[in-house]
Design a protein around this motif. Structure first.
Motif, PDB file in Angstrom:
ATOM      1  N   SER A  57     113.581-141.293   7.579  1.00 12.19           N
ATOM      2  CA  SER A  57     113.141-142.264   6.585  1.00 12.19           C
ATOM      3  C   SER A  57     112.722-143.529   7.321  1.00 12.19           C
ATOM      4  CB  SER A  57     114.291-142.561   5.608  1.00 12.19           C
ATOM      5  OG  SER A  57     113.913-143.551   4.699  1.00 12.19           O
ATOM      6  N   GLY A  58     111.401-143.747   7.418  1.00 13.67           N
ATOM      7  CA  GLY A  58     110.897-144.907   8.141  1.00 13.67           C
ATOM      8  C   GLY A  58     109.566-145.372   7.599  1.00 13.67           C
ATOM      9  N   GLU A  59     109.244-146.635   7.851  1.00 14.31           N
ATOM     10  CA  GLU A  59     108.068-147.262   7.250  1.00 14.31           C
ATOM     11  C   GLU A  59     106.756-146.562   7.540  1.00 14.31           C
ATOM     12  OE1 GLU A  59     110.047-149.090   9.430  1.00 14.31           O
ATOM     13  OE2 GLU A  59     111.276-150.136   7.967  1.00 14.31           O
ATOM     14  N   PRO A  84      98.764-147.818   0.249  1.00 16.87           N
ATOM     15  CA  PRO A  84      97.985-147.806   1.498  1.00 16.87           C
ATOM     16  C   PRO A  84      98.062-149.072   2.335  1.00 16.87           C
ATOM     17  CG  PRO A  84      96.702-146.866  -0.281  1.00 16.87           C
ATOM     18  CD  PRO A  84      97.949-147.431  -0.898  1.00 16.87           C
ATOM     19  N   GLN A  85      98.221-150.231   1.724  1.00  9.25           N
ATOM     20  CA  GLN A  85      98.257-151.470   2.505  1.00  9.25           C
ATOM     21  C   GLN A  85      99.652-152.037   2.674  1.00  9.25           C
ATOM     22  OE1 GLN A  85      94.715-153.627   0.565  1.00  9.25           O
ATOM     23  NE2 GLN A  85      94.873-154.421   2.634  1.00  9.25           N
ATOM     24  N   TRP A  86     100.653-151.397   2.126  1.00  5.88           N
ATOM     25  CA  TRP A  86     102.029-151.874   2.213  1.00  5.88           C
ATOM     26  C   TRP A  86     102.153-153.312   1.721  1.00  5.88           C
ATOM     27  CZ3 TRP A  86     106.658-149.628   3.450  1.00  5.88           C
ATOM     28  CH2 TRP A  86     106.589-148.298   3.866  1.00  5.88           C
ATOM     29  N   LEU A  87     101.468-153.621   0.635  1.00  7.31           N
ATOM     30  CA  LEU A  87     101.538-154.966   0.081  1.00  7.31           C
ATOM     31  C   LEU A  87     102.605-155.070  -0.992  1.00  7.31           C
ATOM     32  CD1 LEU A  87      97.792-156.007  -0.263  1.00  7.31           C
ATOM     33  CD2 LEU A  87      99.411-156.606   1.533  1.00  7.31           C
ATOM     34  N   ASP A  88     103.032-156.287  -1.233  1.00  8.01           N
ATOM     35  CA  ASP A  88     103.976-156.623  -2.299  1.00  8.01           C
ATOM     36  C   ASP A  88     105.318-155.925  -2.100  1.00  8.01           C
ATOM     37  OD1 ASP A  88     104.803-158.072  -4.414  1.00  8.01           O
ATOM     38  OD2 ASP A  88     103.725-156.942  -5.933  1.00  8.01           O
ATOM     39  N   TRP A  89     105.914-156.161  -0.932  1.00 12.84           N
ATOM     40  CA  TRP A  89     107.181-155.544  -0.559  1.00 12.84           C
ATOM     41  C   TRP A  89     108.234-155.674  -1.650  1.00 12.84           C
ATOM     42  CZ3 TRP A  89     109.659-152.411   2.644  1.00 12.84           C
ATOM     43  CH2 TRP A  89     111.025-152.515   2.742  1.00 12.84           C
ATOM     44  N   PHE A  93     111.233-146.931  -1.824  1.00 12.89           N
ATOM     45  CA  PHE A  93     111.249-146.111  -0.616  1.00 12.89           C
ATOM     46  C   PHE A  93     112.606-146.019   0.085  1.00 12.89           C
ATOM     47  CE2 PHE A  93     106.533-147.282  -0.046  1.00 12.89           C
ATOM     48  CZ  PHE A  93     106.143-146.251  -0.874  1.00 12.89           C
ATOM     49  N   ALA A  94     113.378-147.057   0.103  1.00 11.96           N
ATOM     50  CA  ALA A  94     114.637-147.040   0.848  1.00 11.96           C
ATOM     51  C   ALA A  94     115.647-146.116   0.165  1.00 11.96           C
ATOM     52  CB  ALA A  94     115.207-148.450   0.964  1.00 11.96           C
ATOM     53  N   ILE A  95     116.255-145.258   0.937  1.00 12.72           N
ATOM     54  CA  ILE A  95     117.257-144.346   0.399  1.00 12.72           C
ATOM     55  C   ILE A  95     118.560-145.116   0.227  1.00 12.72           C
ATOM     56  CG2 ILE A  95     118.603-142.263   0.811  1.00 12.72           C
ATOM     57  CD1 ILE A  95     116.230-141.152   2.367  1.00 12.72           C
ATOM     58  N   THR A  96     118.954-145.296  -1.012  1.00 16.86           N
ATOM     59  CA  THR A  96     120.200-146.001  -1.302  1.00 16.86           C
ATOM     60  C   THR A  96     121.292-145.047  -1.775  1.00 16.86           C
ATOM     61  OG1 THR A  96     119.451-146.483  -3.547  1.00 16.86           O
ATOM     62  CG2 THR A  96     119.021-148.159  -1.857  1.00 16.86           C
ATOM     63  N   ASP A  97     120.901-143.835  -2.145  1.00 20.32           N
ATOM     64  CA  ASP A  97     121.886-142.834  -2.543  1.00 20.32           C
ATOM     65  C   ASP A  97     121.240-141.452  -2.492  1.00 20.32           C
ATOM     66  OD1 ASP A  97     124.316-141.793  -3.288  1.00 20.32           O
ATOM     67  OD2 ASP A  97     124.178-142.397  -5.381  1.00 20.32           O
ATOM     68  N   ILE A  98     122.066-140.462  -2.284  1.00 21.02           N
ATOM     69  CA  ILE A  98     121.685-139.051  -2.341  1.00 21.02           C
ATOM     70  C   ILE A  98     122.854-138.347  -3.008  1.00 21.02           C
ATOM     71  CG2 ILE A  98     121.048-136.972  -1.053  1.00 21.02           C
ATOM     72  CD1 ILE A  98     120.321-138.831   1.320  1.00 21.02           C
ATOM     73  N   ASN A 158     115.371-145.555   9.237  1.00 18.44           N
ATOM     74  CA  ASN A 158     114.661-146.577   9.995  1.00 18.44           C
ATOM     75  C   ASN A 158     113.816-147.425   9.050  1.00 18.44           C
ATOM     76  OD1 ASN A 158     113.863-148.012  12.239  1.00 18.44           O
ATOM     77  ND2 ASN A 158     112.183-146.640  12.715  1.00 18.44           N
ATOM     78  N   MET A 159     114.460-147.924   8.006  1.00 20.90           N
ATOM     79  CA  MET A 159     113.769-148.756   7.022  1.00 20.90           C
ATOM     80  C   MET A 159     114.174-150.213   7.233  1.00 20.90           C
ATOM     81  SD  MET A 159     111.915-146.729   5.148  1.00 20.90           S
ATOM     82  CE  MET A 159     111.527-147.596   3.640  1.00 20.90           C
ATOM     83  N   TYR A 160     113.487-151.109   6.545  1.00 21.33           N
ATOM     84  CA  TYR A 160     113.844-152.525   6.603  1.00 21.33           C
ATOM     85  C   TYR A 160     115.250-152.749   6.056  1.00 21.33           C
ATOM     86  CZ  TYR A 160     108.912-153.467   7.473  1.00 21.33           C
ATOM     87  OH  TYR A 160     107.665-153.500   8.008  1.00 21.33           O
ATOM     88  N   LEU A 161     115.620-151.966   5.070  1.00 17.88           N
ATOM     89  CA  LEU A 161     116.935-152.097   4.461  1.00 17.88           C
ATOM     90  C   LEU A 161     117.848-150.990   4.988  1.00 17.88           C
ATOM     91  CD1 LEU A 161     115.785-152.634   0.772  1.00 17.88           C
ATOM     92  CD2 LEU A 161     116.521-154.378   2.394  1.00 17.88           C
ATOM     93  N   ASP A 162     119.019-151.356   5.438  1.00 17.29           N
ATOM     94  CA  ASP A 162     119.985-150.359   5.904  1.00 17.29           C
ATOM     95  C   ASP A 162     120.550-149.579   4.718  1.00 17.29           C
ATOM     96  OD1 ASP A 162     119.743-151.133   8.563  1.00 17.29           O
ATOM     97  OD2 ASP A 162     121.305-152.664   8.365  1.00 17.29           O
ATOM     98  N   PRO A 163     120.851-148.305   4.922  1.00 17.60           N
ATOM     99  CA  PRO A 163     121.478-147.540   3.838  1.00 17.60           C
ATOM    100  C   PRO A 163     122.883-148.071   3.577  1.00 17.60           C
ATOM    101  CG  PRO A 163     121.416-146.250   5.851  1.00 17.60           C
ATOM    102  CD  PRO A 163     120.664-147.510   6.124  1.00 17.60           C
TER     103      PRO A 163
END
Length: 159
Positions: free
Chosen positions: A87-89, A99-104, A113-118, A135-140
């Protein structure tokens, strides 16, 4: 009776599975490719328009890509092909949604996108899953990491 398709409770987890099956292993038919379409359509000016115009243009792609991947049915027979997830950007699946990864804040703050639960129901569908790299901006969340460790899923540190 078991469904012939995998069941997902969390879209971000499903997207990591799609990344492997559609883009790396090419087992889910023709890869969904809105990113190339976006850059072809706006090739002459996508970097020079206002933020408002750029976001307006992306709305269509974000909505269409999110709907496509949410509704995509993944045959249960493909689950054994999954051994490792990442899981990465830079994943193709993310770029084909935004496509432009705008408006985070609006689209990628953990809800998109960030996996917060499974859920255990989700993870247990993958008998050969050995590890996941986050490997996301936010840690799980720590709770998720403990859950995966208890299920004997190796957690790989961020790159």
């Amino acid at each position: 009776m078991e469904s012939e398709f995998l069941v997902f409770d969390h879209l971000p987890f499903k997207l990591t599975v799609i990344e492997v099956l559609m883009y790396r292993l090419k087992l889910l038919g023709e890869p969904y490719n809105a990113m190339d379409e976006f850059f072809e359509r706006y090739k002459d000016d996508y970097l020079t328009v206002s933020d408002e115009e750029a976001l307006w243009r992306l709305e269509e792609y974000i909505e269409r890509g999110t709907r496509y991947f949410t509704e995509l049915k993944i045959p249960r027979s493909l689950a054994p092909k999954i051994r490792y997830l990442y899981s990465g950007e830079e994943m193709n699946v993310y770029g084909n949604i935004n496509p432009q990864w705008l408006d985070w804040e609006k689209y990628e703050d953990g809800a998109m996108f960030a996996i917060t639960d499974i859920s255990e129901r989700e993870i247990k569908q993958f008998p050969n899953l050995e590890g996941i790299t986050f490997n996301m901006y936010l840690d799980p969340p720590e709770e998720l990491l403990r859950k995966l460790e208890n299920l004997k899923i190796e957690i790989n540190p961020q790159d």
